[in-house]
Design a protein around this motif. Structure first.
Motif: not given
Length: 214
Positions: A163-173, A25-32
């Motif tokens: 712009k939905a480029r990673n987990c943080y941005e998708v959560r905010e959208l 999971i940590q590796e996936a998050l780092v990879a976006g």
């Protein structure tokens, strides 16, 4: 990516660096990569933090369940890591199992439920894929702007810094579509995405949403 809640091991053991799923999971998050996880079904009347890993990890999107009235399901786990709710009750889904005795027919013959059939299930594992699917649409829309994308979503992306480029941005959208985008409750996160749910219900009939028993 969509994960179910894991009752064991506990969060402390899950995050001690030795658990393979935690490392992935940590590796996936780092990879976006966007990760969505079910919160778990240990809600009940408990006031404790009952969200199970990996849904209890702060870096991913954690999903609780609500009923048809957008009220948190009684079984749904709660906790400060929750982000959103999605429909998680009475889903018709394909189930595999061993045939079991259910009674006798009018001729006195034994009746068994077939080993492969559709069953009505409920749980945060039913709610989680709905948010994961919406997250995937946001990622696609942020990259390619497909023609079929709704005008509302197009405008939201054009006027957003995310712009939905990673987990943080998708959560905010996703949060911008939630019932309480500026408020967070430990029982249900930012609430349901009821506006999207109602929109889908207007486009898809109940007959299409219901799967008849095979």
């Amino acid at each position: 990516m969509s994960f179910r809640a894991t009752e064991k091991p506990g969060l402390e053991r899950f995050t001690d660096g030795s658990h393979e799923e935690y490392k992935a999971i940590q590796e996936a998050l780092v990879a976006g990569i966007v990760i969505v996880a079910a919160a778990g079904n240990q809600g009940g009347a408990s006031k404790l933090n009952t969200t199970n890993p990996p849904g209890a990890l702060g870096g991913i999107i954690s999903v609780a369940s609500h009923d048809d009235h957008f009220v948190r399901s009684k079984f749904s786990s709660q906790g400060g890591e929750l982000d959103f709710m999605a429909p998680g009750e009475t889903f018709s889904t394909y189930a595999r199992g061993v045939p079991y005795f259910v009674g006798y027919d009018s001729n006195g013959e034994l009746m068994y439920r077939p080993a492969r059939c559709y069953e009505a299930l409920r749980g945060t594992s039913m709610a989680c894929p709905l948010i994961a699917g919406l997250a995937a649409l946001l990622v696609q829309a942020g990259r390619s702007r497909p023609r079929c994308m709704s005008p509302v979503l197009t405008e939201r992306l054009e006027h957003s810094d995310f712009k939905a480029r990673n987990c943080y941005e998708v959560r905010e959208l996703l949060r911008s579509f939630a019932d309480r985008p500026e408020e967070h409750h430990r029982k249900d996160g930012h609430g349901a995405l009821s506006a999207i749910y109602r929109f889908v219900k207007t486009k898809v009939s109940d007959a299409q949403l219901t799967v008849a028993e095979a």
